[in-house]
Design an enzyme around this catalytic site. Sequence first.
Site, PDB file in Angstrom:
ATOM      1  N   HIS A 182       0.847  -1.196   0.000  1.00 44.81           N
ATOM      2  CA  HIS A 182       0.000   0.000   0.000  1.00 44.81           C
ATOM      3  C   HIS A 182       0.884   1.247   0.000  1.00 44.81           C
ATOM      4  O   HIS A 182       1.274   1.747   1.059  1.00 44.81           O
ATOM      5  CB  HIS A 182      -0.893   0.014   1.239  1.00 44.81           C
ATOM      6  CG  HIS A 182      -1.828  -1.159   1.321  1.00 44.81           C
ATOM      7  ND1 HIS A 182      -1.396  -2.412   1.666  1.00 44.81           N
ATOM      8  CD2 HIS A 182      -3.169  -1.250   1.102  1.00 44.81           C
ATOM      9  CE1 HIS A 182      -2.438  -3.248   1.665  1.00 44.81           C
ATOM     10  NE2 HIS A 182      -3.517  -2.562   1.315  1.00 44.81           N
ATOM     11  N   HIS A 187      -1.504  -0.754   7.148  1.00 48.22           N
ATOM     12  CA  HIS A 187      -1.174  -1.037   5.752  1.00 48.22           C
ATOM     13  C   HIS A 187      -0.003  -0.180   5.262  1.00 48.22           C
ATOM     14  O   HIS A 187       0.595  -0.491   4.224  1.00 48.22           O
ATOM     15  CB  HIS A 187      -2.397  -0.824   4.856  1.00 48.22           C
ATOM     16  CG  HIS A 187      -3.058   0.495   5.024  1.00 48.22           C
ATOM     17  ND1 HIS A 187      -3.883   0.795   6.088  1.00 48.22           N
ATOM     18  CD2 HIS A 187      -3.034   1.608   4.252  1.00 48.22           C
ATOM     19  CE1 HIS A 187      -4.332   2.028   5.964  1.00 48.22           C
ATOM     20  NE2 HIS A 187      -3.826   2.551   4.870  1.00 48.22           N
ATOM     21  N   GLY A 240      -9.731   5.611   7.420  1.00 50.97           N
ATOM     22  CA  GLY A 240     -10.323   4.315   7.724  1.00 50.97           C
ATOM     23  C   GLY A 240     -10.414   4.054   9.214  1.00 50.97           C
ATOM     24  O   GLY A 240     -11.439   3.577   9.714  1.00 50.97           O
ATOM     25  N   ASN A 297      -6.058  12.522   3.827  1.00 48.72           N
ATOM     26  CA  ASN A 297      -5.802  12.645   2.392  1.00 48.72           C
ATOM     27  C   ASN A 297      -7.077  12.630   1.547  1.00 48.72           C
ATOM     28  O   ASN A 297      -7.008  12.655   0.318  1.00 48.72           O
ATOM     29  CB  ASN A 297      -4.836  11.550   1.916  1.00 48.72           C
ATOM     30  CG  ASN A 297      -5.346  10.150   2.223  1.00 48.72           C
ATOM     31  OD1 ASN A 297      -6.542   9.857   2.085  1.00 48.72           O
ATOM     32  ND2 ASN A 297      -4.442   9.265   2.634  1.00 48.72           N
ATOM     33  N   HIS A 324      -3.917   3.642  -3.585  1.00 53.10           N
ATOM     34  CA  HIS A 324      -4.059   3.186  -2.194  1.00 53.10           C
ATOM     35  C   HIS A 324      -3.345   1.863  -1.944  1.00 53.10           C
ATOM     36  O   HIS A 324      -2.526   1.763  -1.029  1.00 53.10           O
ATOM     37  CB  HIS A 324      -5.536   3.034  -1.825  1.00 53.10           C
ATOM     38  CG  HIS A 324      -5.754   2.319  -0.523  1.00 53.10           C
ATOM     39  ND1 HIS A 324      -5.710   2.959   0.696  1.00 53.10           N
ATOM     40  CD2 HIS A 324      -6.012   1.015  -0.243  1.00 53.10           C
ATOM     41  CE1 HIS A 324      -5.928   2.085   1.668  1.00 53.10           C
ATOM     42  NE2 HIS A 324      -6.111   0.893   1.119  1.00 53.10           N
ATOM     43  N   ARG A 334     -19.825 -16.569  38.833  1.00 53.29           N
ATOM     44  CA  ARG A 334     -19.459 -15.156  38.707  1.00 53.29           C
ATOM     45  C   ARG A 334     -19.128 -14.571  40.082  1.00 53.29           C
ATOM     46  O   ARG A 334     -18.236 -13.730  40.213  1.00 53.29           O
ATOM     47  CB  ARG A 334     -20.556 -14.351  38.034  1.00 53.29           C
ATOM     48  CG  ARG A 334     -21.891 -14.300  38.766  1.00 53.29           C
ATOM     49  CD  ARG A 334     -22.849 -13.312  38.146  1.00 53.29           C
ATOM     50  NE  ARG A 334     -24.175 -13.361  38.753  1.00 53.29           N
ATOM     51  CZ  ARG A 334     -25.116 -12.452  38.568  1.00 53.29           C
ATOM     52  NH1 ARG A 334     -24.884 -11.405  37.806  1.00 53.29           N
ATOM     53  NH2 ARG A 334     -26.297 -12.571  39.139  1.00 53.29           N
ATOM     54  N   GLU A 360     -17.409  -2.075  24.452  1.00 54.67           N
ATOM     55  CA  GLU A 360     -16.767  -3.396  24.520  1.00 54.67           C
ATOM     56  C   GLU A 360     -15.531  -3.513  23.633  1.00 54.67           C
ATOM     57  O   GLU A 360     -14.496  -4.037  24.057  1.00 54.67           O
ATOM     58  CB  GLU A 360     -17.766  -4.504  24.146  1.00 54.67           C
ATOM     59  CG  GLU A 360     -18.795  -4.811  25.209  1.00 54.67           C
ATOM     60  CD  GLU A 360     -20.062  -3.989  25.064  1.00 54.67           C
ATOM     61  OE1 GLU A 360     -21.038  -4.272  25.782  1.00 54.67           O
ATOM     62  OE2 GLU A 360     -20.084  -3.064  24.209  1.00 54.67           O
ATOM     63  N   HIS A 406     -23.062 -14.875  32.618  1.00 54.18           N
ATOM     64  CA  HIS A 406     -24.308 -15.188  31.924  1.00 54.18           C
ATOM     65  C   HIS A 406     -23.985 -16.110  30.747  1.00 54.18           C
ATOM     66  O   HIS A 406     -24.212 -15.792  29.587  1.00 54.18           O
ATOM     67  CB  HIS A 406     -25.019 -13.922  31.449  1.00 54.18           C
ATOM     68  CG  HIS A 406     -25.408 -12.983  32.565  1.00 54.18           C
ATOM     69  ND1 HIS A 406     -24.513 -12.529  33.517  1.00 54.18           N
ATOM     70  CD2 HIS A 406     -26.597 -12.428  32.894  1.00 54.18           C
ATOM     71  CE1 HIS A 406     -25.134 -11.719  34.367  1.00 54.18           C
ATOM     72  NE2 HIS A 406     -26.405 -11.650  34.018  1.00 54.18           N
ATOM     73  N   ASP A 429     -34.173 -12.227  29.968  1.00 55.26           N
ATOM     74  CA  ASP A 429     -33.670 -11.285  28.965  1.00 55.26           C
ATOM     75  C   ASP A 429     -33.788 -11.835  27.546  1.00 55.26           C
ATOM     76  O   ASP A 429     -33.711 -11.082  26.579  1.00 55.26           O
ATOM     77  CB  ASP A 429     -32.217 -10.909  29.260  1.00 55.26           C
ATOM     78  CG  ASP A 429     -32.117  -9.850  30.341  1.00 55.26           C
ATOM     79  OD1 ASP A 429     -33.107  -9.109  30.528  1.00 55.26           O
ATOM     80  OD2 ASP A 429     -31.068  -9.764  30.999  1.00 55.26           O
ATOM     81  N   HIS A 471     -29.818 -12.088  24.553  1.00 59.04           N
ATOM     82  CA  HIS A 471     -28.818 -12.044  25.613  1.00 59.04           C
ATOM     83  C   HIS A 471     -28.350 -13.429  26.047  1.00 59.04           C
ATOM     84  O   HIS A 471     -27.603 -13.565  27.009  1.00 59.04           O
ATOM     85  CB  HIS A 471     -29.373 -11.295  26.826  1.00 59.04           C
ATOM     86  CG  HIS A 471     -29.394  -9.813  26.647  1.00 59.04           C
ATOM     87  ND1 HIS A 471     -30.059  -9.196  25.614  1.00 59.04           N
ATOM     88  CD2 HIS A 471     -28.810  -8.813  27.367  1.00 59.04           C
ATOM     89  CE1 HIS A 471     -29.896  -7.883  25.711  1.00 59.04           C
ATOM     90  NE2 HIS A 471     -29.144  -7.628  26.750  1.00 59.04           N
ATOM     91  N   ARG A 508     -24.531 -17.194  35.811  1.00 57.46           N
ATOM     92  CA  ARG A 508     -25.382 -16.283  36.562  1.00 57.46           C
ATOM     93  C   ARG A 508     -26.077 -17.039  37.693  1.00 57.46           C
ATOM     94  O   ARG A 508     -26.256 -16.517  38.791  1.00 57.46           O
ATOM     95  CB  ARG A 508     -26.416 -15.662  35.630  1.00 57.46           C
ATOM     96  CG  ARG A 508     -27.359 -14.690  36.334  1.00 57.46           C
ATOM     97  CD  ARG A 508     -28.531 -14.340  35.437  1.00 57.46           C
ATOM     98  NE  ARG A 508     -29.353 -13.282  36.007  1.00 57.46           N
ATOM     99  CZ  ARG A 508     -30.544 -12.940  35.539  1.00 57.46           C
ATOM    100  NH1 ARG A 508     -31.044 -13.577  34.491  1.00 57.46           N
ATOM    101  NH2 ARG A 508     -31.240 -11.974  36.097  1.00 57.46           N
TER     102      ARG A 508
END
Length: 656
Positions: free
Chosen positions: A28, A68, A157, A186, A261, A356, A410, A460, A468, A472, A519
């Site tokens: 690249h 890249h 990106g 760019n 690119h 848990r 997350e 869980h 739920d 879930h 759980r």
Amino acid sequence: MNQYIDELAVATIRSLCIDMINKAKSGHPGMALGSAPILYTLFTRHLVSYPKDPEWINRDRFVLSGGHASSLLYSILHLGGYKLSLDDLKNFRQLGSNTPGHPEVGVTPGVDASTGPLGQGLGEAVGLAMAETMIPTLYTKGNKLINHYTYCLCGDGCLQEGISQEAITFAGSQKLNKLIVFYDSNNVTLDGPLALSDDEDVKGRFLAAGWDYLEVNDGNDIEAIDEAIKQAKKSKNKPTLIKVNTIIGYGSTKQGTNKVHGAPLGEEDGKQAKVECYHFDHPDFFIPEEVRQYFADTLYKRGEKAYNEYNKMFEKYTSSYPEEAARFIAFRDNDYSGYLPETLPEFEVGKVKATRNASGEALNQYTEALPNLFGGSADVASSVQTVIKNGVNYSPEHREGRMICYGIRELAMTAIANGLLLHKGLRTYVGSFFVFSDYLKPAIRLACLMRLPMIYLFSHDSIAVGEDGPTHQPVEQLAMLRSLPHLNVIRPCDDKETYGAWQIALKSKDTPTVILLSRQGLPTLKESDPEKVEKGAYVVSDRKNPQYVIIATGSEVDLALKAQAKLDEEKIAVRVVSMPCTELFDQQNEKYKKQILPLGKDKTISLEMLSTFGWGKYADHNYGVDDFGSSAKAADIINARHFDVESFVNYVKGVK
């Protein structure tokens, strides 16, 4: 002299990038050619690192989030005196080379993070910057032990990927003022002009996120880039974005377009770029001696001076604080042999406890033993039990805080945690609901690739989540995680095995660990053994001359034992095996495997309240969940899916 050497050095770097990509017939050139002045300025005028010891812990970190553009980084590292030869550059993207297509930590000296999936490097850089603020709180004179900057280069990106928004808002709220990110702007992406997909107010975005914002109008203006870096380093309470307006594929006849690119320029276009634009009329892979000398006089000498001063300081520190210095070295090297508790707590057989909760108890015990254990969850600390008793939240006011409130981020959380470990000197964990491991997966994969001893706490862990509902309730996630190389996935059956899982995770130096947690309450089993978790599987209850072997994990081990007792009444002998970790079991020798699973697969049954995908490796008969769950009370779902003693006993009796 400065302008002459600047122009000659940048021309050399750009030419090396062209030559590497042309020779490989792959790569690249776009970002590499456009961003060359940025990295040249950073490495020759600011970055503090010692090429002879690229793992020196107090070096400045640099993360190429737009991985890249690796040819650019490799060219800089070669010129800077890292152990990267000209032949290595000529071997770019070839099998077995240490100049792979995207940067890989541990493969190329001087590469501080594996990048490539866009935006991951930005998250890792946030983690590296956080680590720089955390480690000093652990030592009496810590401000002298760790004191550096973290730099990152990203492109359009990276900033379009969703992880970037998670990472930049978190970094802004944490006021990581020693994080400096360059944005190679760019206005082109792979499919065409940036305007096809984005017309964002980048300045407004970063200012809203609590960052300082600087802009360099001309990406070839080295003095302007230098001045922007100087200004960014003066920031007291904000990370800084430096937007540098560049031209993709600078010098090519196709510059400024998506055509440059990700495809080599070719000999003709490469030659005209070097001669007509860079005024660099030399053979391929030519490096002027004055350019080498300039890197030696700047990057190398600056790093050598800082390195020697640091070592002298550390010698004095060791004399004054020998115990702290020894702990610093041990934690840097992930050596916890003298710090982990030697004994486990007393376990009460028959006591019902969610794993848990057992994990939360283990975490609190280990945080007392390991002051460098920092971690947190994606806004589910109370559910996943990642709360440290009497703990303090990490914040700009409390860098000593060991609980990290990542918020509902997350993916960035997991990439940031990778950065914490890449820094060295810290151990960390992240927590979430198991079904959301899908959001974490790209960063988990990179942790496996980088061989980072990450700890993932997922609660869980089955359809027993209950009301739920199916959105879930994990089904296929366990099979997905088990498919990843270099990852231990442990699903403990009770509190004893949970402690065993934590021991494995903390003793690991180069393998990430997933601990899957229930759980619902699970009874402490008389037959379970925390020490045998490291074998991956072991016999929890046996019968003379068993007709069948039942392999169970997690909450289903208790069900298997109850079924065994019921089958006894009908003179059907079965062996029950707990297999908390298939990966660790697969690493055992053939004798042990045969000892645990003595019967053929046709007489072996797997029992797990998740997808049966993958269990065919051990058993021909697989009792699991191969559809999505339902919204109802956990007990009702379990019964509806036939995870009761009578149903499973009938299944075993039907095996021929």
